[in-house]
Write an enzyme that holds these catalytic residues in place. Sequence first.
Site, PDB file in Angstrom:
ATOM      1  N   CYS A  17     -21.450  87.858  21.575  1.00  0.00           N
ATOM      2  CA  CYS A  17     -22.069  88.717  22.593  1.00  0.00           C
ATOM      3  C   CYS A  17     -21.066  88.886  23.726  1.00  0.00           C
ATOM      4  O   CYS A  17     -19.864  88.659  23.527  1.00  0.00           O
ATOM      5  CB  CYS A  17     -23.399  88.134  23.073  1.00  0.00           C
ATOM      6  SG  CYS A  17     -23.250  86.519  23.876  1.00  0.00           S
ATOM      7  N   ASN A  20     -21.349  84.803  25.889  1.00  0.00           N
ATOM      8  CA  ASN A  20     -21.485  83.581  25.072  1.00  0.00           C
ATOM      9  C   ASN A  20     -22.288  82.496  25.794  1.00  0.00           C
ATOM     10  O   ASN A  20     -22.046  81.309  25.599  1.00  0.00           O
ATOM     11  CB  ASN A  20     -20.103  83.041  24.632  1.00  0.00           C
ATOM     12  CG  ASN A  20     -20.159  81.980  23.530  1.00  0.00           C
ATOM     13  OD1 ASN A  20     -19.313  81.102  23.470  1.00  0.00           O
ATOM     14  ND2 ASN A  20     -21.139  82.041  22.665  1.00  0.00           N
ATOM     15  N   CYS A  22     -25.952  83.445  26.502  1.00  0.00           N
ATOM     16  CA  CYS A  22     -27.371  83.757  26.242  1.00  0.00           C
ATOM     17  C   CYS A  22     -27.611  84.082  24.764  1.00  0.00           C
ATOM     18  O   CYS A  22     -28.170  83.285  24.011  1.00  0.00           O
ATOM     19  CB  CYS A  22     -27.846  84.927  27.107  1.00  0.00           C
ATOM     20  SG  CYS A  22     -27.800  84.591  28.883  1.00  0.00           S
ATOM     21  N   ARG A  23     -27.188  85.276  24.332  1.00  0.00           N
ATOM     22  CA  ARG A  23     -27.572  85.734  22.986  1.00  0.00           C
ATOM     23  C   ARG A  23     -26.823  85.037  21.861  1.00  0.00           C
ATOM     24  O   ARG A  23     -27.442  84.567  20.897  1.00  0.00           O
ATOM     25  CB  ARG A  23     -27.366  87.257  22.880  1.00  0.00           C
ATOM     26  CG  ARG A  23     -28.342  88.042  23.727  1.00  0.00           C
ATOM     27  CD  ARG A  23     -27.908  89.489  23.861  1.00  0.00           C
ATOM     28  NE  ARG A  23     -26.665  89.616  24.621  1.00  0.00           N
ATOM     29  CZ  ARG A  23     -25.974  90.718  24.773  1.00  0.00           C
ATOM     30  NH1 ARG A  23     -26.388  91.833  24.190  1.00  0.00           N
ATOM     31  NH2 ARG A  23     -24.878  90.742  25.503  1.00  0.00           N
ATOM     32  N   SER A  24     -25.483  84.996  21.943  1.00  0.00           N
ATOM     33  CA  SER A  24     -24.751  84.467  20.771  1.00  0.00           C
ATOM     34  C   SER A  24     -24.933  82.964  20.567  1.00  0.00           C
ATOM     35  O   SER A  24     -24.966  82.520  19.408  1.00  0.00           O
ATOM     36  CB  SER A  24     -23.276  84.868  20.783  1.00  0.00           C
ATOM     37  OG  SER A  24     -22.603  84.378  21.908  1.00  0.00           O
ATOM     38  N   ASP A 139     -29.614  92.459  26.110  1.00  0.00           N
ATOM     39  CA  ASP A 139     -29.035  91.443  26.996  1.00  0.00           C
ATOM     40  C   ASP A 139     -30.115  90.946  27.968  1.00  0.00           C
ATOM     41  O   ASP A 139     -30.647  91.729  28.749  1.00  0.00           O
ATOM     42  CB  ASP A 139     -27.879  92.098  27.764  1.00  0.00           C
ATOM     43  CG  ASP A 139     -27.127  91.106  28.622  1.00  0.00           C
ATOM     44  OD1 ASP A 139     -27.613  89.976  28.809  1.00  0.00           O
ATOM     45  OD2 ASP A 139     -26.048  91.480  29.119  1.00  0.00           O
TER      46      ASP A 139
HETATM   47  P1  4NP Z   1     -24.826  87.175  26.894  1.00  0.00           P
HETATM   48  O1  4NP Z   1     -25.438  87.507  28.345  1.00  0.00           O
HETATM   49  O2  4NP Z   1     -23.775  88.247  26.637  1.00  0.00           O
HETATM   50  O3  4NP Z   1     -25.990  87.283  25.990  1.00  0.00           O
HETATM   51  O4  4NP Z   1     -24.234  85.783  26.998  1.00  0.00           O
HETATM   52  C1  4NP Z   1     -24.665  87.702  29.476  1.00  0.00           C
HETATM   53  C2  4NP Z   1     -24.172  86.596  30.152  1.00  0.00           C
HETATM   54  C3  4NP Z   1     -23.419  86.769  31.303  1.00  0.00           C
HETATM   55  C4  4NP Z   1     -23.175  88.045  31.769  1.00  0.00           C
HETATM   56  C5  4NP Z   1     -23.661  89.157  31.094  1.00  0.00           C
HETATM   57  C6  4NP Z   1     -24.410  88.963  29.940  1.00  0.00           C
HETATM   58  N1  4NP Z   1     -22.429  88.218  32.987  1.00  0.00           N
HETATM   59  O5  4NP Z   1     -22.257  89.373  33.417  1.00  0.00           O
HETATM   60  O6  4NP Z   1     -21.952  87.230  33.556  1.00  0.00           O
END
Ligand code: 4NP
Length: 171
Positions: A17, A20, A22-24, A139
């Site tokens: 994602c 790294n 939340c989703r992945s 997201d």
């Molecule tokens: P992820 O979520 O891609 O599912 O891990 C996010 C985590 C952090 C951010 C964006 C999305 N950020 O902008 O810091």
Amino acid sequence: MCSVMKLENPYKILCVCLGNICRSPTAEVVLRTIANQQGLNVVVDSAGTSNYHPNKAPDSRSQKCALQYGYDLSALRARQIQLRDFCEFDLILAMDKENLSDILALQEQAKQRYGNEEKARVALMSEYDEQYPKQAVPDPYYGEQKDFERVIHQCESSSLAWVNYLKKQLI
Ligand code: 4NP
């Protein structure tokens, strides 16, 4: 009784994602759990296209939500995807379409650098998921509890679809 299906070498899957955190990481643990339950010999890891959160544990909201569904994310630490990952992993799964296009651009660089060693298939997490057909895993970072729950549900549904597909391909 479910028979255990062993491959000589495990099939290696990388969930990707943006951050790294939340989703992945959620996809990593859910996919590993479902593959193990079904006796599929896989190694599962995760990474982010960004380097926003190097070495960070998964977001506390993701951890809390995952734990409510029986998935422990606490040992994971964030890392950025590397060009070598395209040589190490058989399958790289993108959580959304922006991740997918970023990963495909990196794959071109990996091909240039490593030639035939670059072997990964790149696809969407939802590729074979009939419940969320080719949909992004949304997201949840700026979202609320229901958005984190959606990630779990979608990761479970898509992981089951990938495991069913891989069982037919690999066994
Ligand atoms: P992820 O979520 O891609 O599912 O891990 C996010 C985590 C952090 C951010 C964006 C999305 N950020 O902008 O810091």
